[in-house]
Design a protein around this motif. Structure first.
Motif, mmCIF file in Angstrom:
data_model
loop_
_atom_site.group_PDB
_atom_site.id
_atom_site.type_symbol
_atom_site.label_atom_id
_atom_site.label_comp_id
_atom_site.label_asym_id
_atom_site.label_seq_id
_atom_site.Cartn_x
_atom_site.Cartn_y
_atom_site.Cartn_z
ATOM 1 N N TRP A 140 0.855 -1.185 0.000
ATOM 2 C CA TRP A 140 0.000 0.000 0.000
ATOM 3 C C TRP A 140 0.888 1.230 0.000
ATOM 4 C CZ3 TRP A 140 -0.663 3.378 4.362
ATOM 5 C CH2 TRP A 140 -0.183 2.909 5.588
ATOM 6 N N VAL A 188 4.572 0.409 1.562
ATOM 7 C CA VAL A 188 4.472 -0.375 2.791
ATOM 8 C C VAL A 188 3.944 -1.751 2.414
ATOM 9 C CG1 VAL A 188 3.553 -0.463 5.136
ATOM 10 C CG2 VAL A 188 3.830 1.755 3.990
ATOM 11 N N HIS A 189 4.559 -2.800 2.952
ATOM 12 C CA HIS A 189 4.080 -4.149 2.661
ATOM 13 C C HIS A 189 2.660 -4.334 3.201
ATOM 14 C CE1 HIS A 189 7.644 -6.002 0.924
ATOM 15 N NE2 HIS A 189 8.375 -5.329 1.797
ATOM 16 N N LEU A 190 1.805 -4.910 2.379
ATOM 17 C CA LEU A 190 0.426 -5.185 2.762
ATOM 18 C C LEU A 190 0.351 -6.591 3.336
ATOM 19 C CD1 LEU A 190 -2.517 -4.101 2.656
ATOM 20 C CD2 LEU A 190 -2.709 -5.170 0.396
ATOM 21 N N PRO A 191 -0.085 -6.736 4.591
ATOM 22 C CA PRO A 191 -0.113 -8.077 5.189
ATOM 23 C C PRO A 191 -1.093 -8.991 4.457
ATOM 24 C CG PRO A 191 -1.208 -6.482 6.610
ATOM 25 C CD PRO A 191 -0.544 -5.699 5.524
ATOM 26 N N GLY A 214 -5.750 -1.721 2.010
ATOM 27 C CA GLY A 214 -4.511 -1.008 1.728
ATOM 28 C C GLY A 214 -4.758 0.370 1.143
ATOM 29 N N ALA A 270 2.441 4.205 9.558
ATOM 30 C CA ALA A 270 2.283 3.134 8.567
ATOM 31 C C ALA A 270 2.575 1.774 9.186
ATOM 32 C CB ALA A 270 3.194 3.391 7.376
ATOM 33 N N GLU A 271 3.604 1.707 10.011
ATOM 34 C CA GLU A 271 3.946 0.433 10.652
ATOM 35 C C GLU A 271 2.836 -0.030 11.594
ATOM 36 O OE1 GLU A 271 7.667 1.149 12.539
ATOM 37 O OE2 GLU A 271 8.816 1.136 10.659
ATOM 38 N N THR A 317 -0.277 -1.114 9.630
ATOM 39 C CA THR A 317 -0.051 -2.438 9.043
ATOM 40 C C THR A 317 -0.207 -3.525 10.097
ATOM 41 O OG1 THR A 317 1.413 -1.515 7.358
ATOM 42 C CG2 THR A 317 1.623 -3.861 7.802
ATOM 43 N N MET A 334 -3.878 -3.997 10.676
ATOM 44 C CA MET A 334 -4.444 -4.772 9.572
ATOM 45 C C MET A 334 -4.113 -6.251 9.740
ATOM 46 S SD MET A 334 -3.634 -2.559 6.159
ATOM 47 C CE MET A 334 -4.206 -0.886 5.887
#
Length: 345
Positions: free
Chosen positions: A88, A114-117, A125, A292-293, A296, A299
């Motif tokens: 995202w 940012v990595h999307l889980p 996202g 963001a962290e 995430t 999420m």
């Protein structure tokens, strides 16, 4: 590739579907195939010009800050991302006029990805970018509160969320509950009350109500720790009636206001009240990264979700109807306006 562009400020009618070359990532950059783009008020305000005269010409621009998709290519020097990664995007359109998410591919610095889980979809996202980051900032500005969010970080705290059915209000409720807070939300209708409860608010109050302060105090006799405020001017008087000593107002909007906020000095000074005005564009890279962290992580825990069952009805549009998506947002659609850009696979 297909992209939605505008070349002058104005209403949704300035948006047009166009063909653009697929951009190549340079050093430190990543090309993302956008699956879902999201519309926020900041997007149509930027398109309208934020006070600039309608018709003012601008460089060819692609709208929309928020989106999610799949890494398509990485430039030299990029680590941590590889083709096929689900991601995202953070404030995509701030990188340049042509980097918004209303297009099939965008190229951004790796720091804005940012990595999307795996437990979250592209809708989440895209949908919780600006609203989630704003909510995170609102919940982490109190003098004696946490700087980061995680389960238990807000244990024992009471948060008043103004406008609990809005996009930021919803994200604030979901994140606050994930972090352990007691949440009071205010809304303007029974329908919105249902949405605020679905988001997780334990107490939902209607406005306008001359007894609103007393009803908040019924829930929080010692006062609330924090107010996440979307209508700073209209509710300034309420704050001094419901805040505990050393409480905080995190003001991100002035809905129904005049653009000027008048504060009762005596009432606020005796409370040692703190006002934190906030906007993401100048909050700083460190705060954005921390937000963001944590978003995430929420999420990944399943604590931050879209859908009417979580208080966020979704309104979908195809890329070719981005103008209609902007119109829906401008007219105050309750929930989240999303644009399907490319297929998920």
């Amino acid at each position: 590739m297909k992209a939605v562009v505008y070349r002058r400020h104005g209403g949704p009618e300035v948006l047009a579907l166009a063909d653009r070359d697929v951009p190549d990532p340079g050093p430190g950059e990543v090309r993302v195939r956008v699956v879902v783009s999201a519309v926020n008020p900041t997007d149509w305000k930027q398109r309208a010009g934020r006070g600039a005269a309608a018709g003012t010409e601008v460089p060819e621009s692609v709208p929309n800050q928020d989106g999610a998709g799949v890494v398509d290519a990485v430039g030299p020097g990029v680590t941590g991302f590889a083709p096929g990664d689900r991601v995202w995007l953070v404030l995509a359109a701030t990188h340049g006029p042509a980097t918004g998410t209303a297009q099939e591919y965008t190229v951004l610095p790796a720091a804005q990805l940012v990595h999307l889980p795996g437990t979250a979809g592209f809708d989440e996202g895209a949908g919780f970018g600006v609203p989630g980051l704003t909510a995170h900032r609102a919940l982490t500005v109190a003098e004696d509160g946490p700087a980061r969010l995680s389960p238990g970080a807000l244990d024992g705290r009471t948060v008043l969320v103004s406008g609990g059915a809005g996009a930021v209000g919803n994200a604030t409720i979901q994140l606050a509950r994930w972090a352990g807070a007691t949440v009071i939300a205010t809304v303007s209708s029974d329908e919105k009350a249902t949405l605020a409860r679905a988001a997780g608010a334990q107490h939902v109050l209607r406005y306008p109500d001359p007894e609103l302060a007393a009803r908040v105090r019924d829930v929080a006799p010692d006062g609330v720790d924090l107010v996440a405020e979307v209508a700073a001017g209209v509710n300034a008087g309420l704050h001094t009636q419901v805040l505990r000593p050393r409480g905080t107002v995190a003001a991100y909007g002035d809905d129904r206001g005049t653009g000027t906020v008048s504060l009762d000095f005596r009432a606020n000074v005796w409370l040692n009240a703190r006002y934190q005005f906030l906007v993401l564009y100048t909050v700083g890279a460190g705060k954005l990264r921390a937000g963001a962290e944590d978003i995430t992580a929420a999420m990944a825990d399943g604590a931050l979700r879209l859908g009417e069952d979580r208080g966020v009805p979704v309104h979908r549009f195809p890329l070719a109807e981005t103008a209609a998506a902007h119109t829906a947002s401008e007219k105050g659609a309750t929930g989240k306006v999303l644009i399907d850009v490319t297929a998920a696979e």
